[in-house]
Design a protein around this motif. Structure first.
Motif, PDB file in Angstrom:
ATOM      1  N   GLU A  30       0.739  -0.789  -0.308  1.00  0.00           N
ATOM      2  CA  GLU A  30      -0.218   0.345   0.526  1.00  0.00           C
ATOM      3  C   GLU A  30       0.599   1.483   0.095  1.00  0.00           C
ATOM      4  O   GLU A  30       1.840   1.412   1.306  1.00  0.00           O
ATOM      5  N   LEU A  31       0.973   2.058  -1.059  1.00  0.00           N
ATOM      6  CA  LEU A  31       2.042   2.902  -1.040  1.00  0.00           C
ATOM      7  C   LEU A  31       0.934   4.495  -1.805  1.00  0.00           C
ATOM      8  O   LEU A  31      -0.065   4.490  -2.196  1.00  0.00           O
ATOM      9  N   SER A  32       1.681   5.376  -1.178  1.00  0.00           N
ATOM     10  CA  SER A  32       1.269   6.785  -1.668  1.00  0.00           C
ATOM     11  C   SER A  32       1.256   6.804  -3.140  1.00  0.00           C
ATOM     12  O   SER A  32       1.996   7.298  -3.562  1.00  0.00           O
ATOM     13  N   MET A  33      -0.057   7.611  -3.569  1.00  0.00           N
ATOM     14  CA  MET A  33       0.280   7.591  -4.944  1.00  0.00           C
ATOM     15  C   MET A  33       0.416   9.381  -5.155  1.00  0.00           C
ATOM     16  O   MET A  33       0.751  10.211  -6.553  1.00  0.00           O
ATOM     17  N   ASP A  34       0.539  10.246  -3.970  1.00  0.00           N
ATOM     18  CA  ASP A  34       1.260  11.062  -4.367  1.00  0.00           C
ATOM     19  C   ASP A  34       2.666  11.508  -4.075  1.00  0.00           C
ATOM     20  O   ASP A  34       3.226  12.544  -4.288  1.00  0.00           O
ATOM     21  N   SER A  35       3.331  10.113  -4.605  1.00  0.00           N
ATOM     22  CA  SER A  35       4.367  10.379  -4.063  1.00  0.00           C
ATOM     23  C   SER A  35       5.231   9.475  -5.532  1.00  0.00           C
ATOM     24  O   SER A  35       4.452   9.471  -5.720  1.00  0.00           O
ATOM     25  N   TRP A  36       6.718   9.011  -5.293  1.00  0.00           N
ATOM     26  CA  TRP A  36       7.217   8.690  -6.396  1.00  0.00           C
ATOM     27  C   TRP A  36       7.103   7.410  -6.390  1.00  0.00           C
ATOM     28  O   TRP A  36       6.695   6.735  -7.275  1.00  0.00           O
ATOM     29  N   ASP A  37       6.091   7.061  -5.110  1.00  0.00           N
ATOM     30  CA  ASP A  37       5.792   5.088  -5.525  1.00  0.00           C
ATOM     31  C   ASP A  37       4.430   5.714  -6.687  1.00  0.00           C
ATOM     32  O   ASP A  37       3.546   4.530  -6.707  1.00  0.00           O
ATOM     33  N   GLY A  38       4.141   6.612  -6.554  1.00  0.00           N
ATOM     34  CA  GLY A  38       2.773   6.822  -8.124  1.00  0.00           C
ATOM     35  C   GLY A  38       2.549   6.658  -9.533  1.00  0.00           C
ATOM     36  O   GLY A  38       2.179   6.968 -10.388  1.00  0.00           O
ATOM     37  N   TYR A  39       4.232   7.016  -9.688  1.00  0.00           N
ATOM     38  CA  TYR A  39       5.220   7.235 -10.799  1.00  0.00           C
ATOM     39  C   TYR A  39       6.571   5.977 -10.977  1.00  0.00           C
ATOM     40  O   TYR A  39       7.365   6.540 -11.038  1.00  0.00           O
ATOM     41  N   LEU A  40       5.730   4.750 -10.661  1.00  0.00           N
ATOM     42  CA  LEU A  40       7.418   4.110 -10.931  1.00  0.00           C
ATOM     43  C   LEU A  40       8.216   4.027 -11.987  1.00  0.00           C
ATOM     44  O   LEU A  40       9.438   3.813 -11.354  1.00  0.00           O
ATOM     45  N   ALA A  41       7.635   3.852 -13.243  1.00  0.00           N
ATOM     46  CA  ALA A  41       8.335   3.837 -14.125  1.00  0.00           C
ATOM     47  C   ALA A  41       9.216   5.156 -13.867  1.00  0.00           C
ATOM     48  O   ALA A  41      10.483   5.234 -14.934  1.00  0.00           O
ATOM     49  N   SER A  42       8.556   6.567 -13.795  1.00  0.00           N
ATOM     50  CA  SER A  42       9.850   7.550 -13.775  1.00  0.00           C
ATOM     51  C   SER A  42      10.751   7.653 -12.638  1.00  0.00           C
ATOM     52  O   SER A  42      11.608   8.344 -12.980  1.00  0.00           O
ATOM     53  N   ARG A  43      10.533   6.798 -11.633  1.00  0.00           N
ATOM     54  CA  ARG A  43      11.393   6.629 -10.117  1.00  0.00           C
ATOM     55  C   ARG A  43      11.991   5.881 -11.205  1.00  0.00           C
ATOM     56  O   ARG A  43      13.547   6.528 -10.353  1.00  0.00           O
ATOM     57  N   ASP A  44      11.974   4.829 -11.669  1.00  0.00           N
ATOM     58  CA  ASP A  44      13.080   3.620 -11.778  1.00  0.00           C
ATOM     59  C   ASP A  44      14.008   4.332 -13.200  1.00  0.00           C
ATOM     60  O   ASP A  44      14.769   4.603 -13.570  1.00  0.00           O
ATOM     61  N   ARG A  45      13.163   5.581 -13.901  1.00  0.00           N
ATOM     62  CA  ARG A  45      13.767   6.358 -14.947  1.00  0.00           C
ATOM     63  C   ARG A  45      15.432   6.880 -14.428  1.00  0.00           C
ATOM     64  O   ARG A  45      16.136   7.086 -15.167  1.00  0.00           O
ATOM     65  N   VAL A  46      14.574   7.930 -13.663  1.00  0.00           N
ATOM     66  CA  VAL A  46      15.756   8.671 -12.354  1.00  0.00           C
ATOM     67  C   VAL A  46      16.980   7.821 -12.291  1.00  0.00           C
ATOM     68  O   VAL A  46      17.881   7.944 -12.241  1.00  0.00           O
ATOM     69  N   THR A  47      16.607   6.705 -11.346  1.00  0.00           N
ATOM     70  CA  THR A  47      17.526   6.176 -11.279  1.00  0.00           C
ATOM     71  C   THR A  47      18.469   5.938 -11.955  1.00  0.00           C
ATOM     72  O   THR A  47      19.856   5.577 -11.046  1.00  0.00           O
ATOM     73  N   ARG A  48      17.782   4.668 -12.150  1.00  0.00           N
ATOM     74  CA  ARG A  48      18.677   4.006 -13.652  1.00  0.00           C
ATOM     75  C   ARG A  48      19.675   5.335 -14.117  1.00  0.00           C
ATOM     76  O   ARG A  48      20.748   4.682 -14.895  1.00  0.00           O
ATOM     77  N   GLY A  49      18.792   6.820 -14.297  1.00  0.00           N
ATOM     78  CA  GLY A  49      19.969   7.506 -14.699  1.00  0.00           C
ATOM     79  C   GLY A  49      20.894   8.022 -14.353  1.00  0.00           C
ATOM     80  O   GLY A  49      22.236   7.909 -14.992  1.00  0.00           O
TER      81      GLY A  49
END
Length: 508
Positions: free
Chosen positions: A369-388
């Motif tokens: 159960e994750l917060s949709m108002d955080s990066w948890d609600g944008y998983l691909a976006s977070r993965d791209r930034v971290t991988r970047g």
């Protein structure tokens, strides 16, 4: 570093009022103004040869029309920048015009200064002299050995407490301050408030100007602005709770006008460069500040370009959050950020941004159960930034966060489903200045149990003080026992060190 107290910062202003310091009297032929410097002074967005100097004229700051009691005319504002707080060595001076169209705000962009230096500044309008502010330039781009003290804060609701944390932050004598959003709140006052909030819920330009003015009258906030340059970004409450791009919290046919008004007032009341001046409903706030070769500050905007929160917002188990096309930064800002990682030669790359970055599962059991108002609600976006930053071989990646009214420290993992996976960065989350009231000493044991990468959780109020060197980053979580009454001391709740080239938090 020169020791600067509230009294010493004001000495220069008193000296100018007495001696005139060569500044011509402004406004001849017009009715004299009452003291227009009730909102203090500020500086921001420093570079190696200059910075922005800010003030706003408002002899009657709480007037309902949001114009601060100023006449409907252009007012010349004289400014000076000196190498000493008594202004014996003035290096720059000039005149800016404070215009009614921008609520008589002043944004002076200085240039030609020496890198890595401390400066002092002040303003004069009519016969009145402002308080004195201290600011500084950044070191030259190749300089790594000049250590940096940086404090960061967020979430300061005027009605829910006193801004003592800002005063304690100022007493730490930082070189730069980051504010990560919710600088002011849009809500009307409520019965439980400990300080009266003036005006209705902010919707119009007059409303937002008035609300910013009330916040800026706070002496603790003025002190924090006056001791160091600030880097500011917004979150949601500068406009409206949980807004996302063009989507308001509740259906509102006038939201575009409300957003444009909020952006205009934000620019008028912050030490931002002219490049941030809004164009209707658009305002370019993401930018990069290089602190020599030591730190790159990538200041992000995770509100203006994001997709709407998934699954109706809130805390959810939500498949939509994992959609590959979802973004919290927008495509253009993401490209800018990833390009910044590839070009970086800094010892530390720091993301100054708003909402929780690391995974934060608040429920036991197999489903998250994750917060949709955080990066948890944008998983691909977070993965791209971290991988970047991993692919760019960024030397040390640090994410700074506000928003959640609690202090956290977390390791950023390569794989959130495997607690033993590689740590690839660090997240430091500041608690609120006042939002939520006094807070308490309890930790969320479920969150700590389900998220072993989270090393600290505290609901007390305060801020974070950091010290960057070539060898390590030290973070001190500064905590106040109360904010519903003024004057609380600040103590260090917990300290962590991150070593160069060794991502991960080490408690000290």
């Amino acid at each position: 570093m020169t020791s600067v107290t509230r009294r010493s910062l004001l000495i220069g202003g008193a000296a100018l009022a007495t001696a005139g310091a060569g500044l011509a009297t402004a406004g001849a032929g017009f009715a004299k103004l009452d003291d227009p410097f009730t909102l203090g002074v500020a500086s921001g967005d420093p570079g190696s040869d200059g910075m922005v100097l800010w003030t706003r004229l408002a002899p009657s700051p709480l007037d309902e029309d949001g114009l601060g009691g100023m006449p409907n005319r252009v007012v010349p504002v004289h400014w000076e920048l000196a190498e000493d707080e008594r202004f014996r060595r003035v290096v720059r001076r000039g005149v800016e015009l404070a215009r009614p169209q921008t609520a008589h705000s002043v944004h002076v962009e200085t240039f030609g200064l020496r890198p890595g230096r401390e400066y002092f500044y002040r303003f004069r309008a009519d016969r009145h002299v402002s308080p004195v502010g201290r600011t500084r330039t950044t070191p030259e781009p190749w300089v790594v050995g000049q250590d940096l003290t940086m404090c960061f804060a967020s979430c300061s609701h005027y009605g829910e407490g006193y801004f003592t944390a800002y005063r304690r932050l100022a007493e730490d004598q930082p070189d730069v301050v980051l504010h990560l959003g919710d600088y002011q709140y849009e809500y009307a006052g409520k019965a439980a408030d400990v300080r009266a909030v003036v005006g209705p819920e902010t919707r119009t330009l007059a409303d937002y100007r008035l609300r910013h003015a009330q916040y800026k009258t706070d002496e603790d906030l003025q002190l924090a602005h006056s001791v160091a340059p600030w880097l500011v970004v917004w979150d949601d409450h500068e406009v409206e709770n949980n807004w996302a791009d063009g989507v308001p919290e509740q259906p509102d046919p006038d939201f575009a006008a409300r957003r444009a008004a909020a952006f205009q007032a934000y620019y008028e009341n912050m030490p931002l460069r002219r490049g941030a001046k809004p164009n209707g409903v658009d305002m370019r706030l993401y930018r990069r500040i290089r602190w020599g070769g030591l730190v790159n500050f990538h200041m992000l905007d995770t509100r203006q370009y994001r997709d709407d929160q998934a699954c109706g917002d809130g805390w959810k188990t939500c498949a939509e959050a994992g959609a590959a096309t979802r973004t919290i930064t927008g495509a253009e800002q993401e490209r800018w950020l990833l390009d910044g990682f590839r070009r970086s030669r800094a010892r530390w790359d720091v993301l100054g941004q708003q909402v929780f970055f690391a995974e934060r599962d608040r429920e036991d059991g197999p489903e998250k159960e994750l917060s949709m108002d955080s990066w948890d609600g944008y998983l691909a976006s977070r993965d791209r930034v971290t991988r970047g930053w991993v692919d760019a071989k960024v030397r040390n990646a640090v994410v700074l966060t506000g928003d959640v009214h609690a202090a956290y420290a977390a390791d950023i993992k390569a794989d959130w489903d495997d607690p033993a996976s590689r740590t690839v960065g660090t997240e430091l989350v500041c608690t609120s200045v006042t939002s939520g009231g006094d807070g308490n000493d309890t930790s969320d044991e479920v969150q700590l149990r389900n998220n072993p990468h989270i090393k600290l959780h505290s609901r007390r109020r305060g801020y974070v003080r950091t010290r960057f060197t070539a060898r390590e980053l030290r973070a001190d979580f500064r905590s106040l026992p109360h904010v519903r009454t003024a004057g609380a001391p600040a103590t260090t709740l917990k300290s962590f060190v991150v070593e160069d080239r060794r991502p991960g938090l080490n408690a000290v």
